[in-house]
Design a protein around this motif. Sequence first.
Motif, short mmCIF file in Angstrom:
data_model
loop_
_atom_site.label_atom_id
_atom_site.label_comp_id
_atom_site.label_asym_id
_atom_site.label_seq_id
_atom_site.Cartn_x
_atom_site.Cartn_y
_atom_site.Cartn_z
N UNK A 122 30.06 15.18 1.49
CA UNK A 122 29.18 13.95 3.17
C UNK A 122 29.63 14.10 3.94
N UNK A 123 31.07 14.73 4.84
CA UNK A 123 31.53 14.24 5.60
C UNK A 123 30.87 16.12 6.70
N UNK A 124 30.79 15.44 8.23
CA UNK A 124 30.65 16.08 9.17
C UNK A 124 31.92 16.71 9.12
N UNK A 125 31.37 18.41 9.35
CA UNK A 125 32.17 19.74 9.68
C UNK A 125 32.41 19.85 11.06
N UNK A 126 33.82 20.54 11.46
CA UNK A 126 33.69 20.70 12.49
C UNK A 126 35.68 21.88 12.52
N UNK A 127 34.27 23.65 13.17
CA UNK A 127 35.61 24.68 12.53
C UNK A 127 34.97 24.89 14.26
N UNK A 128 36.57 25.60 14.70
CA UNK A 128 36.70 25.66 15.50
C UNK A 128 37.39 27.55 15.44
N UNK A 129 36.35 28.22 16.06
CA UNK A 129 36.02 29.21 15.24
C UNK A 129 37.42 29.93 16.33
#
Length: 425
Positions: A210-217
Motif C-alpha cells: 500500500x505504500x508509495x515507492x521511491x526508487x533512486x536509480x
Amino acid sequence: MNQSKHDPSEYIRGIQQILISDKKKIGFLFGAGSSLAYKSDNSLTVPAIGKMTSEIVEEVGKLEIKFKTALNEIKEELGENDFNIETLLSKLELKLDVIGKSTLNSLTKEDFKILISSIKKCVRQKVSVHSDKGQIVRKDIVSELVQTDFANWIGQAERKFPIEIFTTNYDFLFELGLEHKEIPYYDGFCGSLRAFFNPESVEDFRFLPKQTKLWKMHGSLGWHFDKDTEKILRVSPDDEDILIYPSTLKYKDSKKQPYESLLDRLSNFLKQDDAILITCGYSWGDEHINSRIISALKTNTTSHVIGLFFDKFDRINEDSKISKIGLDNPKISIYASRNAVIGCNFGDWVLKSEPSREDSVNIDLYFDEDAAIDPKDEKKAEAKGEEIWTGKGEFILPDFSKLVKFLNTMVSDNEIKKLGENVKK
C-alpha cells in the motif's frame, strides 16, 4: 509526406482516465528537470547536470593544475556530448580500479582518490539544498516545493496500487515533499540504527503493497558502501564517505547493488499488465535505463510509456533521437512541446476544433494556444475579427511544475472522495 496531427485534448482525456483508474499501475520516472522546477522564489532547486558539471570541473580544477589538466583530457576522451558528472565519475572510478602503481592522465592512484573525493564533495554541496546551516530547511520553505505539491496529489485518494516514483536525482526534494505531506513511502532500506538496502524487498511487489515507492536509480545522498559488512547503508547525508556512484554500473560485484535491483524493479514494473510509466524531466540520455524500458515493453503486456519531453529551447524533429525511440516503439509515446510521437506517428500538436471560452480554461492547464493570425499582416497584434485560428500551440506538461499543477487540479474534491470510496470497495 503528409505529417500527422495530434489533438492534445483527445490524449489528455486518456491521461486523466489513466490517473483516476484503480486498475492501472502508475509509475513516474523523473530526471534532473524535476529538480529544476519551482513555483515561487522560495522553491528549492538543484542545478541542471550540465551546469553542475561545468561548475564542479571549474572548482576542482582550481585545487591543483594537474587536476585541471586531467579533467580536460578526460573530457576529450569522453567527448563533449557525453561529458557530465556521472560519466566523469564513472571514468575516474574505472581508472582508479586499473591504475596500480603507474600513472594515468599524469595522476597517481592517490591523486585519483583525492580527485574523486573532491568531486563527490562538490556534488554533495550542490544537491544538499535540503540543508540550511546543518539543519533541515524550515517547513514554510518545504511547503513551496513543487515536489510537495506532487506529494499532495499522491495523498488525495487511496489507490489499489501505490504510485511508484523512479528518479535519477541524488537530492532529497521528493523525500521532503512526501514527509511534509505525511505520505508513507518505501525506498528499499530496512532498519533504523543502520538501515540497510534490502534487494529482496525491492524485487517483491507484495512487500508493503500500500505504500508509495521511491526508487533512486543513480543513488542518493546518504548512501554508503560499508566495507565491513559489504552492505549499502543509509547514513548521515553529511558523512564524508557518501555512495554517489555514476550510472554505468561497471564496478566490482559488491558495488553493483543497489543499482541492479532498482533497474530490475523498473523492468518488472513495466512487465506488469496495465502499467503506465510517465517520464518528466528525464532526457532519455541514460542508455542503461532506456534499454531496460524498451526491453520490458517487448514482453506481452499492455504496459505503456508516456514520455513528457521538455524541448522548449531545442525543438525535436522527426530525426531526433527521442523521436526515433517513439517511432520504433508503439508502446512509447513522446509528448514534446510542439510535436508528439504517438502510435509511431510523428506530428504537430493541433486542436481539431476551436474551444469555447469555458473550454479554454480547462485547456490552458495543459496547452497554451497560439494567438490567432491576421491574414493581412501576421505581425499585427490588434484583433480585427479576421484572425485565422490555427489550433496550434505549446503542450506545457513536460514542465514538471505544470504537470504537478495539472495533477492537483484534475480531480475535484468530490471526485477524489468517490475515487477513494471506490478503491475501498
